[in-house]
Write a protein that holds these residues in place. Structure first.
Motif, PDB file in Angstrom:
ATOM      1  N   LEU A  62      12.035  -5.513 -24.606  1.00  0.00           N
ATOM      2  CA  LEU A  62      10.709  -5.909 -24.521  1.00  0.00           C
ATOM      3  C   LEU A  62       9.873  -4.826 -25.902  1.00  0.00           C
ATOM      4  O   LEU A  62       8.656  -5.285 -25.786  1.00  0.00           O
ATOM      5  CB  LEU A  62      11.052  -4.522 -23.435  1.00  0.00           C
ATOM      6  CG  LEU A  62      11.577  -4.762 -21.851  1.00  0.00           C
ATOM      7  CD1 LEU A  62      11.792  -3.213 -21.679  1.00  0.00           C
ATOM      8  CD2 LEU A  62      10.283  -4.676 -21.109  1.00  0.00           C
ATOM      9  N   ASP A  63      10.842  -5.478 -26.645  1.00  0.00           N
ATOM     10  CA  ASP A  63      10.549  -4.779 -28.304  1.00  0.00           C
ATOM     11  C   ASP A  63       9.992  -5.707 -28.834  1.00  0.00           C
ATOM     12  O   ASP A  63       8.121  -5.600 -28.726  1.00  0.00           O
ATOM     13  CB  ASP A  63      11.294  -4.175 -28.701  1.00  0.00           C
ATOM     14  CG  ASP A  63      10.989  -3.695 -30.314  1.00  0.00           C
ATOM     15  OD1 ASP A  63       9.650  -3.144 -30.427  1.00  0.00           O
ATOM     16  OD2 ASP A  63      11.559  -3.465 -31.126  1.00  0.00           O
ATOM     17  N   LEU A  64      10.496  -6.943 -28.319  1.00  0.00           N
ATOM     18  CA  LEU A  64       9.502  -8.504 -29.345  1.00  0.00           C
ATOM     19  C   LEU A  64       8.167  -8.637 -27.976  1.00  0.00           C
ATOM     20  O   LEU A  64       7.497  -8.950 -28.549  1.00  0.00           O
ATOM     21  CB  LEU A  64      11.118  -9.253 -28.764  1.00  0.00           C
ATOM     22  CG  LEU A  64      11.814  -9.248 -29.344  1.00  0.00           C
ATOM     23  CD1 LEU A  64      12.288 -10.107 -29.622  1.00  0.00           C
ATOM     24  CD2 LEU A  64      11.238 -10.023 -31.142  1.00  0.00           C
ATOM     25  N   GLN A  65       8.466  -8.647 -26.440  1.00  0.00           N
ATOM     26  CA  GLN A  65       6.839  -8.684 -26.191  1.00  0.00           C
ATOM     27  C   GLN A  65       5.849  -7.549 -26.789  1.00  0.00           C
ATOM     28  O   GLN A  65       4.906  -8.000 -26.475  1.00  0.00           O
ATOM     29  CB  GLN A  65       7.501  -8.577 -24.530  1.00  0.00           C
ATOM     30  CG  GLN A  65       6.225  -8.685 -23.801  1.00  0.00           C
ATOM     31  CD  GLN A  65       6.430  -8.425 -21.939  1.00  0.00           C
ATOM     32  OE1 GLN A  65       6.651  -6.932 -22.134  1.00  0.00           O
ATOM     33  NE2 GLN A  65       6.330  -9.270 -21.103  1.00  0.00           N
ATOM     34  N   SER A  66       6.803  -6.903 -27.283  1.00  0.00           N
ATOM     35  CA  SER A  66       5.541  -5.285 -27.474  1.00  0.00           C
ATOM     36  C   SER A  66       4.513  -6.009 -28.618  1.00  0.00           C
ATOM     37  O   SER A  66       3.515  -5.377 -29.303  1.00  0.00           O
ATOM     38  CB  SER A  66       5.470  -4.012 -27.158  1.00  0.00           C
ATOM     39  OG  SER A  66       6.683  -4.033 -28.913  1.00  0.00           O
ATOM     40  N   SER A  67       5.820  -6.655 -29.092  1.00  0.00           N
ATOM     41  CA  SER A  67       4.659  -7.122 -30.906  1.00  0.00           C
ATOM     42  C   SER A  67       4.451  -8.669 -30.342  1.00  0.00           C
ATOM     43  O   SER A  67       4.145  -8.723 -31.775  1.00  0.00           O
ATOM     44  CB  SER A  67       5.978  -7.130 -31.382  1.00  0.00           C
ATOM     45  OG  SER A  67       6.903  -6.128 -31.610  1.00  0.00           O
ATOM     46  N   GLY A  68       4.536  -9.408 -29.282  1.00  0.00           N
ATOM     47  CA  GLY A  68       3.846 -10.256 -28.869  1.00  0.00           C
ATOM     48  C   GLY A  68       4.563 -12.035 -29.304  1.00  0.00           C
ATOM     49  O   GLY A  68       4.258 -12.497 -29.424  1.00  0.00           O
ATOM     50  N   VAL A  97      10.022 -14.281 -35.144  1.00  0.00           N
ATOM     51  CA  VAL A  97       9.654 -15.363 -34.608  1.00  0.00           C
ATOM     52  C   VAL A  97      10.290 -15.220 -33.443  1.00  0.00           C
ATOM     53  O   VAL A  97      10.078 -14.733 -32.669  1.00  0.00           O
ATOM     54  CB  VAL A  97      12.003 -16.109 -35.080  1.00  0.00           C
ATOM     55  CG1 VAL A  97      11.978 -17.128 -34.571  1.00  0.00           C
ATOM     56  CG2 VAL A  97      11.854 -15.609 -36.474  1.00  0.00           C
ATOM     57  N   ASN A  98       8.584 -15.827 -32.793  1.00  0.00           N
ATOM     58  CA  ASN A  98       8.575 -16.318 -32.078  1.00  0.00           C
ATOM     59  C   ASN A  98       9.205 -17.036 -31.298  1.00  0.00           C
ATOM     60  O   ASN A  98       9.680 -18.446 -31.367  1.00  0.00           O
ATOM     61  CB  ASN A  98       7.132 -17.106 -31.674  1.00  0.00           C
ATOM     62  CG  ASN A  98       6.311 -16.745 -30.772  1.00  0.00           C
ATOM     63  OD1 ASN A  98       6.151 -16.578 -29.492  1.00  0.00           O
ATOM     64  ND2 ASN A  98       4.951 -16.282 -30.474  1.00  0.00           N
ATOM     65  N   LEU A  99      10.652 -16.984 -30.101  1.00  0.00           N
ATOM     66  CA  LEU A  99      10.963 -18.038 -29.321  1.00  0.00           C
ATOM     67  C   LEU A  99      10.482 -18.860 -28.440  1.00  0.00           C
ATOM     68  O   LEU A  99       8.815 -17.888 -27.688  1.00  0.00           O
ATOM     69  CB  LEU A  99      12.537 -16.553 -28.237  1.00  0.00           C
ATOM     70  CG  LEU A  99      13.447 -16.227 -29.807  1.00  0.00           C
ATOM     71  CD1 LEU A  99      14.608 -15.493 -28.621  1.00  0.00           C
ATOM     72  CD2 LEU A  99      13.806 -17.138 -30.647  1.00  0.00           C
ATOM     73  N   PRO A 100      11.177 -19.868 -27.888  1.00  0.00           N
ATOM     74  CA  PRO A 100      10.256 -20.692 -26.897  1.00  0.00           C
ATOM     75  C   PRO A 100       9.971 -20.315 -25.683  1.00  0.00           C
ATOM     76  O   PRO A 100      11.344 -19.261 -25.451  1.00  0.00           O
ATOM     77  CB  PRO A 100      10.928 -21.786 -27.314  1.00  0.00           C
ATOM     78  CG  PRO A 100      12.090 -21.944 -28.258  1.00  0.00           C
ATOM     79  CD  PRO A 100      12.206 -20.343 -28.632  1.00  0.00           C
ATOM     80  N   ALA A 101       9.772 -20.591 -24.497  1.00  0.00           N
ATOM     81  CA  ALA A 101       9.245 -19.908 -23.298  1.00  0.00           C
ATOM     82  C   ALA A 101      10.588 -19.702 -22.853  1.00  0.00           C
ATOM     83  O   ALA A 101      11.020 -18.721 -21.963  1.00  0.00           O
ATOM     84  CB  ALA A 101       7.899 -20.161 -22.539  1.00  0.00           C
ATOM     85  N   ALA A 102      10.986 -20.740 -22.811  1.00  0.00           N
ATOM     86  CA  ALA A 102      12.268 -20.790 -21.489  1.00  0.00           C
ATOM     87  C   ALA A 102      13.429 -20.357 -22.185  1.00  0.00           C
ATOM     88  O   ALA A 102      14.135 -20.636 -21.601  1.00  0.00           O
ATOM     89  CB  ALA A 102      12.719 -22.650 -21.949  1.00  0.00           C
ATOM     90  N   VAL A 103      13.460 -19.809 -23.400  1.00  0.00           N
ATOM     91  CA  VAL A 103      14.533 -18.540 -23.498  1.00  0.00           C
ATOM     92  C   VAL A 103      14.186 -18.092 -23.048  1.00  0.00           C
ATOM     93  O   VAL A 103      15.242 -16.756 -22.237  1.00  0.00           O
ATOM     94  CB  VAL A 103      14.448 -17.781 -25.217  1.00  0.00           C
ATOM     95  CG1 VAL A 103      15.120 -17.481 -24.877  1.00  0.00           C
ATOM     96  CG2 VAL A 103      14.363 -19.091 -26.273  1.00  0.00           C
ATOM     97  N   TRP A 104      13.125 -16.359 -22.315  1.00  0.00           N
ATOM     98  CA  TRP A 104      13.277 -15.958 -21.609  1.00  0.00           C
ATOM     99  C   TRP A 104      13.283 -16.293 -20.174  1.00  0.00           C
ATOM    100  O   TRP A 104      13.530 -14.838 -19.728  1.00  0.00           O
ATOM    101  CB  TRP A 104      11.687 -14.875 -21.666  1.00  0.00           C
ATOM    102  CG  TRP A 104      11.305 -15.229 -23.115  1.00  0.00           C
ATOM    103  CD1 TRP A 104      10.404 -15.458 -23.621  1.00  0.00           C
ATOM    104  CD2 TRP A 104      11.821 -14.155 -23.397  1.00  0.00           C
ATOM    105  NE1 TRP A 104      10.196 -15.070 -25.675  1.00  0.00           N
ATOM    106  CE2 TRP A 104      11.051 -14.110 -25.324  1.00  0.00           C
ATOM    107  CE3 TRP A 104      12.802 -13.387 -23.640  1.00  0.00           C
ATOM    108  CZ2 TRP A 104      12.105 -13.637 -26.099  1.00  0.00           C
ATOM    109  CZ3 TRP A 104      13.034 -12.331 -25.467  1.00  0.00           C
ATOM    110  CH2 TRP A 104      13.185 -12.676 -26.524  1.00  0.00           C
ATOM    111  N   GLY A 105      13.611 -17.549 -19.198  1.00  0.00           N
ATOM    112  CA  GLY A 105      14.408 -17.284 -18.775  1.00  0.00           C
ATOM    113  C   GLY A 105      15.541 -16.721 -18.028  1.00  0.00           C
ATOM    114  O   GLY A 105      15.530 -15.665 -17.385  1.00  0.00           O
TER     115      GLY A 105
END
Length: 422
Positions: free
Chosen positions: A334-340, A311-319
């Protein structure tokens, strides 16, 4: 551990288990044994060991293994393996002697060793004692209230001997018979999901589950309901409704995430179509809300389910997530980031821990895994893992603590089960 006839939670090696050791008895056997062992009794003594994992005195591990007298007389003797275990446990938590980690199978084993020592002491002064212990809960059965009161006094004394406390708020003497299962559990079990009335029955089941969850807070009603519903065979037609009930349950009771992850994974493998927008909104709500309160468990499981179902979570979550200084949350992110799947992630807070000194802090897992997997760089540009005697050695042996796969998620829910105690 075989010396205790009270314990339902002895540990044994199970071939093929990801944890290696598993409890011999499961929670479902508890009710059965309570009924069988209490049949000729009039009173129940229900006693709870207070915050067993969090307040366990690490020196008591050696006391349980070797007896208190022997261990105290040789408290610095590294030839006593109880002392070695005590030291190893303290080394995992900044040398503290109070509490053991919650989740690892080693902690389950240690708690059972101590619990067995209490059982043996109790049985030595009360040889004809009837009852059982499930982890840190005692259910002891008697013919008279006075007998129950006398054993409670013995239990307090023995617990104090091992630096363990009995929780007065959860300890009581009850007249038998008593309800073995709460009424809400029996009620939910009686609701069947019929093929011809599947939609109506799903409404009935979860309506009762939600109602009982509000009536009995703290009883994990929704966790039980979701686990029980895993036995249903839901049609593709009514999957959107069932999916919505599952996600709503997760928002209300995030502790059911390990159970829900397995259910969602099973339907995913069966090619059920998920509502990606609804799923992303739910996980985002949980991650954002609990990140603000620094609640790493809830955030970690929301991220894990996101990883499991891609699942690609909304950008607002990462703040808010990026501001949570938690090694588990960091590794998952970081794992999710490496997977795009986390392009908006700001890892600057966690990058500060990429130093040699953090290999021996509460962020050791992050400091080791993030550099080893190439997700973050060393602050000073040096290979501080290779330069460390211990971590350099385990790196050479290709030891890893974070598994980027989702092994057998329908039954295991991945690596987090072992680490977070799912």
């Amino acid at each position: 551990m075989q010396a205790s006839t009270l314990s339902l939670t002895r540990m044994a090696y199970v071939a093929g288990s990801s944890r290696g050791l598993e409890r011999v008895g499961d929670f479902d056997s508890l009710d059965h044994e309570r009924v069988v062992r209490s049949s000729a009794s009039r009173y129940l003594l229900k006693a709870d060991l207070s915050r067993f994992y969090h307040s366990l005195y690490t020196h008591s591990i050696s006391w349980a293994v070797h007896t208190k007298a022997v261990a105290k007389a040789a408290q610095f003797d590294q030839g006593l393996y109880g002392n070695l275990i005590d030291q190893a446990v303290r080394n995992t938590q900044d040398k503290q002697t109070l509490g053991i980690p919650v989740g690892p199978v080693t902690s389950d084993l240690i708690s059972e060793v101590l619990g067995t020592a209490l059982d043996i002491e109790l049985q030595s002064v009360r040889p004809s004692l009837k009852g059982l212990r499930y982890v840190d809960d005692y259910y002891l059965f008697f013919g008279t209230r006075s007998d129950a009161e006398a054993v409670l006094a013995d239990l307090h004394s023995i617990a104090n001997h091992f630096a363990v406390e009995i929780n007065p708020l959860k300890t009581r003497i009850l007249e038998l018979p008593e309800p073995v299962q709460p009424a809400w559990k029996s009620e939910l079990r009686l609701i069947q999901i019929r093929a011809d009335y599947e939609k109506e029955d799903l409404f009935a089941f979860f309506s009762r589950a939600f109602d009982n969850a509000s009536k009995y807070p703290g009883n994990n009603v929704l966790k039980y309901a979701v686990k029980h519903s895993a036995g249903f065979s839901i049609s593709h037609e009514n999957w959107p409704l069932y999916e919505s009930f599952l996600l709503g349950s997760l928002v209300a009771e995030p502790s059911l995430a390990p159970t829900l992850a397995a259910v969602l994974s099973r339907y995913s493998e069966a090619d059920y179509e998920f509502n990606e927008e609804r799923l992303a909104e739910t996980l985002a709500e949980i991650a954002s809300y609990h990140a603000r309160f620094k609640q790493g468990f809830e955030v970690s499981w929301a991220l894990w389910i996101g990883k499991l179902l891609e699942v690609n979570l909304p950008a607002a979550v990462w703040g808010p997530v990026s501001q949570l200084d938690d090694p588990i949350v960091a590794l998952l992110s970081l794992d999710l980031q490496s997977s795009g799947l986390a392009d908006a992630l700001d890892s600057s807070l966690w990058a500060q821990h990429m130093r040699s000194e953090h290999l021996y802090s509460e962020n050791w897992l992050l400091a080791y895994e993030a550099v080893r997997k190439g997700w973050l760089n060393s602050v000073d540009g040096t290979d501080y893992i290779a330069g460390d005697d211990f971590f350099g050695r385990i790196a050479d042996l290709e030891v890893e603590f974070y598994d980027t796969g989702t092994r057998d998620a329908a039954t295991e829910t991945g690596w987090l089960t072992a680490y977070l105690g799912g």
